[in-house]
Design an enzyme around this catalytic site. Sequence first.
Site, PDB file in Angstrom:
ATOM      1  N   ASP A   1       1.114  -1.070  -0.096  1.00 53.73           N
ATOM      2  CA  ASP A   1       0.371   0.249   0.354  1.00 53.73           C
ATOM      3  C   ASP A   1       0.862   1.172  -0.349  1.00 53.73           C
ATOM      4  O   ASP A   1       0.351   2.232  -0.301  1.00 53.73           O
ATOM      5  CB  ASP A   1      -0.942   0.184   1.628  1.00 53.73           C
ATOM      6  CG  ASP A   1      -1.990  -1.080   0.803  1.00 53.73           C
ATOM      7  OD1 ASP A   1      -1.959  -1.867   0.155  1.00 53.73           O
ATOM      8  OD2 ASP A   1      -2.351  -1.310   2.275  1.00 53.73           O
ATOM      9  N   PHE A   2       1.818   1.154   0.312  1.00 54.03           N
ATOM     10  CA  PHE A   2       2.724   2.134   0.462  1.00 54.03           C
ATOM     11  C   PHE A   2       3.961   2.026  -0.499  1.00 54.03           C
ATOM     12  O   PHE A   2       4.256   3.402  -1.205  1.00 54.03           O
ATOM     13  CB  PHE A   2       4.074   2.209   1.984  1.00 54.03           C
ATOM     14  CG  PHE A   2       3.226   2.322   3.128  1.00 54.03           C
ATOM     15  CD1 PHE A   2       2.821   3.541   3.647  1.00 54.03           C
ATOM     16  CD2 PHE A   2       2.843   0.607   3.370  1.00 54.03           C
ATOM     17  CE1 PHE A   2       1.827   3.901   5.046  1.00 54.03           C
ATOM     18  CE2 PHE A   2       2.297   1.789   4.392  1.00 54.03           C
ATOM     19  CZ  PHE A   2       1.410   2.665   5.928  1.00 54.03           C
TER      20      PHE A   2
END
Length: 231
Positions: free
Chosen positions: A150-151
């Site tokens: 997600d990052f």
Amino acid sequence: MIGLNPPTAVLRVESEKFIDPLRIIPPWKDMIPNHATGHCMANFNQSKLGIALDLAGPGARDVAMRLVDWADVVIESFVPGTAEKYGLDYRSLRDRKPDLVMLSSCMRGQTGPERGYTGFGMQGAALAGFVAVTGWADRMPVGPFAAYSDFIAPRYSLAALGAALYHRSETGRETHDQHFRGGQPQHLQHLRRRFARNREDRGYAVRRKPPIASREQDPPRAKRGHIQAAP
């Protein structure tokens, strides 16, 4: 949210039938659980517009198409095949708006035997091999902090979109970026090499047979009219 603050206008389409998990993560305003007042959701979506749209409902596709007419870029993160089901796949949208730039992001790739799998970032981290190279040799693997994909996925997406918009401005041709969150293996390669060299000195737990997804791969290459963000 990277690079998407004003003056860029961003409109996020959500479903009230399938609530975004970020909306149920505390803290909430006044510490009262409410999917509309969560800090995480507000932080990750600051400066964005929003709309709730049930794509399976009557008239929803017409609203979605009006949004496509308004937008320069469309980003979707459905499980592959879902956009086609709703008539919102790249071919359908390109027929309506030939100069559209579109990015498709999913957990397990747009093609291949696992394309229909859903998943979460921690699963992706394990498949990519991050769990195998974290922790100590005499303890259980710990994995990276939170949902690592997600990052890093937004960084790939931003680079791909920038290249796609530049490509369109230079050639006048549209682009569809097919982005795979399995880009984690690309980040893992140099870490695996370093940990493998130092495992005896530092005590890191490194498996001799890393997951299939973490095998070293050639960097993604751009093709004419198509930019591949990650393998």
